[in-house]
Scaffold this motif. Sequence first.
Motif: not given
Length: 165
Positions: A28-35, A65-70
């Motif tokens: 969750a933290w990673g997705y938020r950071t990547v966004a 986001r597709r390329l960098h999301n954890p």
Amino acid sequence: MPVVHGISFVWALVILGVIIAVYGLRAAWGYRTVAQDARDDYDYKIQNGMSVHGLSKDGYLSVYRRLHNPRAPLYVAATLAAIVLSTPVLFVIISFLLEQLYQFTGRSRVFEPGFLVWQFSIYMLVLAAWAGIGYLGARTYHRRAPGTLSQEIAKEMEAPAGLEA
């Protein structure tokens, strides 16, 4: 006060629950950071006249986001959650099937509930089911892996306006 020998199965589920929570929070933290990184990167490129490969803002953010999301922590958490949630159901199904085997063999002492073959069968079938769930989680992870930057840009360019690929 009763004396407990060994580790309770409940503790194993609690420990797995903690691991699921840690991986879920990491995801969750990673997705938020990547966004946020995606928005910052797009703004930086636009301000400095850099190429965004002809994509709209939404398209660029989607590709980024597709390329960098954890993805890995998310899939680990989901796979472990599937294992934990399916375990009680597995025990019920396996116990039912072993009871049917016991009845089918004419109540053979070899397959009698509680004896070694019965216990070993439960152990091995639960492990096999967990391995199967792990396999499906890994397979899904790899099947849904993003392509290269150019492949993802091409996919985004082909997608109808307003829909994500």
